[in-house]
Design an enzyme around this catalytic site. Sequence first.
Site, PDB file in Angstrom:
ATOM      1  N   LYS A  17       4.394  -3.429   3.423  1.00  0.00           N
ATOM      2  CA  LYS A  17       3.219  -2.691   2.939  1.00  0.00           C
ATOM      3  C   LYS A  17       3.137  -1.307   3.588  1.00  0.00           C
ATOM      4  O   LYS A  17       2.797  -0.321   2.929  1.00  0.00           O
ATOM      5  CB  LYS A  17       1.974  -3.512   3.224  1.00  0.00           C
ATOM      6  N   PHE A  18       3.449  -1.219   4.874  1.00  0.00           N
ATOM      7  CA  PHE A  18       3.425   0.078   5.557  1.00  0.00           C
ATOM      8  C   PHE A  18       4.323   1.077   4.834  1.00  0.00           C
ATOM      9  O   PHE A  18       3.951   2.230   4.626  1.00  0.00           O
ATOM     10  CB  PHE A  18       3.902  -0.067   7.010  1.00  0.00           C
ATOM     11  N   ASP A  19       5.520   0.622   4.479  1.00  0.00           N
ATOM     12  CA  ASP A  19       6.476   1.552   3.872  1.00  0.00           C
ATOM     13  C   ASP A  19       6.111   1.907   2.444  1.00  0.00           C
ATOM     14  O   ASP A  19       6.067   3.083   2.085  1.00  0.00           O
ATOM     15  CB  ASP A  19       7.893   0.974   3.902  1.00  0.00           C
ATOM     16  N   VAL A  28       5.237  -4.720   7.511  1.00  0.00           N
ATOM     17  CA  VAL A  28       5.938  -3.439   7.404  1.00  0.00           C
ATOM     18  C   VAL A  28       6.344  -3.125   5.970  1.00  0.00           C
ATOM     19  O   VAL A  28       6.550  -1.953   5.630  1.00  0.00           O
ATOM     20  CB  VAL A  28       7.171  -3.401   8.328  1.00  0.00           C
ATOM     21  N   HIS A  45      11.142 -13.008  -7.542  1.00  0.00           N
ATOM     22  CA  HIS A  45      12.175 -12.138  -6.977  1.00  0.00           C
ATOM     23  C   HIS A  45      12.547 -12.541  -5.552  1.00  0.00           C
ATOM     24  O   HIS A  45      13.683 -12.303  -5.117  1.00  0.00           O
ATOM     25  CB  HIS A  45      11.731 -10.671  -7.039  1.00  0.00           C
ATOM     26  N   ARG A  92      22.886  -1.841  -5.932  1.00  0.00           N
ATOM     27  CA  ARG A  92      22.181  -2.020  -7.202  1.00  0.00           C
ATOM     28  C   ARG A  92      20.742  -1.534  -7.117  1.00  0.00           C
ATOM     29  O   ARG A  92      20.159  -1.086  -8.121  1.00  0.00           O
ATOM     30  CB  ARG A  92      22.223  -3.498  -7.584  1.00  0.00           C
ATOM     31  N   ARG A 144      -4.180   0.281  -0.777  1.00  0.00           N
ATOM     32  CA  ARG A 144      -3.461  -0.582  -1.712  1.00  0.00           C
ATOM     33  C   ARG A 144      -4.265  -0.802  -2.988  1.00  0.00           C
ATOM     34  O   ARG A 144      -3.736  -0.698  -4.099  1.00  0.00           O
ATOM     35  CB  ARG A 144      -3.157  -1.927  -1.049  1.00  0.00           C
TER      36      ARG A 144
END
EC number: 3.1.5.-
Length: 514
Positions: free
Chosen positions: A255-257, A253, A196, A107, A305
């Site tokens: 945030k890294f991605d 990670v 979520h 999905r 960010r």
Amino acid sequence: MNNTFKYVNEDVSGTEGEESDYDPSEFIRGYHESPRSPRLIDYEMGRGLMGNFKGLGINKVRQSNEYDNDTDYSSRKSSKIINDVIHGHMEVPDYIMDFIDTEQFQRLRDLKQVGTTSFVFPCASHSRFEHSIGVSHLAGKYIDRIKVTQPELEITEREQKFVRIAGLCHDLGHGPFSHAFESWVDQLGGSKRFHHEDMSIKMLNWIIDDHGLDEYDSDDIKFISSLIQGKHRPKERAFIYDIVANNRNSVDVDKFDYLSRDSYYLGRSTVCDFQRLMEFSKVIDDQICFLSKEIYNLYELFHTRYSLHKLVYTHKVGKSIEFMIADAFTEADQFLKISDQLEDPKEFINLSDSLLRRIETSKEPELEKSRKIIKNIRNRNLYKFVDEIIVSTDKIRWSADSLAEDIAKVGNGILESDIIVQNLKLNYAFKDKDPVQSTRFYTRYDSTQSFTIKKEETSHLIPNQFQEERIRIFCRSKEKCEQVQTAFRKLLKNHNLSPNPSFTVSPARNIKKI
């Protein structure tokens, strides 16, 4: 229109190329000829990470048991290799494929990573599907490295496995257009609430039950759920909970991605080098610490960010479309019962970005108002951005929920339903705090002790404030934009405030398409 989406309080706090420059000798660490690993992985040479092996005369590599010395891989299914534009060739273990090859995870292909921002930046059409696989890859790579470099931590295969699964499943619970959906639910009021992360855990449980993954018991699911939320961490081994969702300082990670992936598809360069952060880190006193010289890299991470939120994620046109989609959902809710599908994952799975097309192609007269709003989005007849002001908390003289009412009272012929007030907060993912001050460091000369570094000891150019608040005004009626702007500026003058000149739009331009 019975409008329930009058104002928006938006806080972007964290609580939501093609080739890598690896040193070949570093990359092959952990891969060697092993009689216990019969699986031979052939890599296409000439590009990506594995192209670096050519100069070493290596055409084939065998997976190492260095990370899992107690595991018999002869009984396991083959893993898969996925070529990713950000991370290159990613090896995906079979137990991760068990989750990927489900309708619940598939999905995510129908959920754009950047939500309505894709209406403004057309190349940013990537989905949460590839992001989630990327997070899983980085999570596994990170904990594998920690295990190799710090064997005294005695990281178990179970911990390695569950960190990967948590990275993969952390976004399963996102709704249509991601964070825009959560904002819409919040504006419905009443008892309706949606997070979520909570739905991600429900979807995780459903996958395990629905697909007969009996090897995961209730304790395993509880552990993975805690890794997804970054909560309920024990005092011992707390560092494991910082890898996927780091509530300690927001360096993780995930945030890294997404910063790397979003920047790539947006055509923006990013200065932060997350590979260095992973390489120059170690666990001290159950906390992931970084080499002291990486403090600048950390500030670049949070500044990246902030910049993406300011210039991309909260782009005024993208937000305008987001508000229109929210209004379309509000009008359709009584007929489609969207807000009644927030608890049961078996109902929630049907909610994705395709909901917009489902409304648009419907024939039911009950959805006529929603169809009209969506048609205006397609024809670029959008809600108009009127004005913006940057405010300090001590200078705000009204609450966001009363501002639309105040503008309507001051203006002539303006209705509250004509106005959308967006209360926006931009920061370094740690509300008004400096996240680096919650991060610990070490030096090459003594890697057994950790310490904090004051920003005054780092640079005088580091900001003194780490959050800015903005109030934005949008108008649903382009004919009333000038009156709304005049009324808003009159209110500002009464409070000794001025609009932001870099974002102020003249009334003449307001009536044009944006």
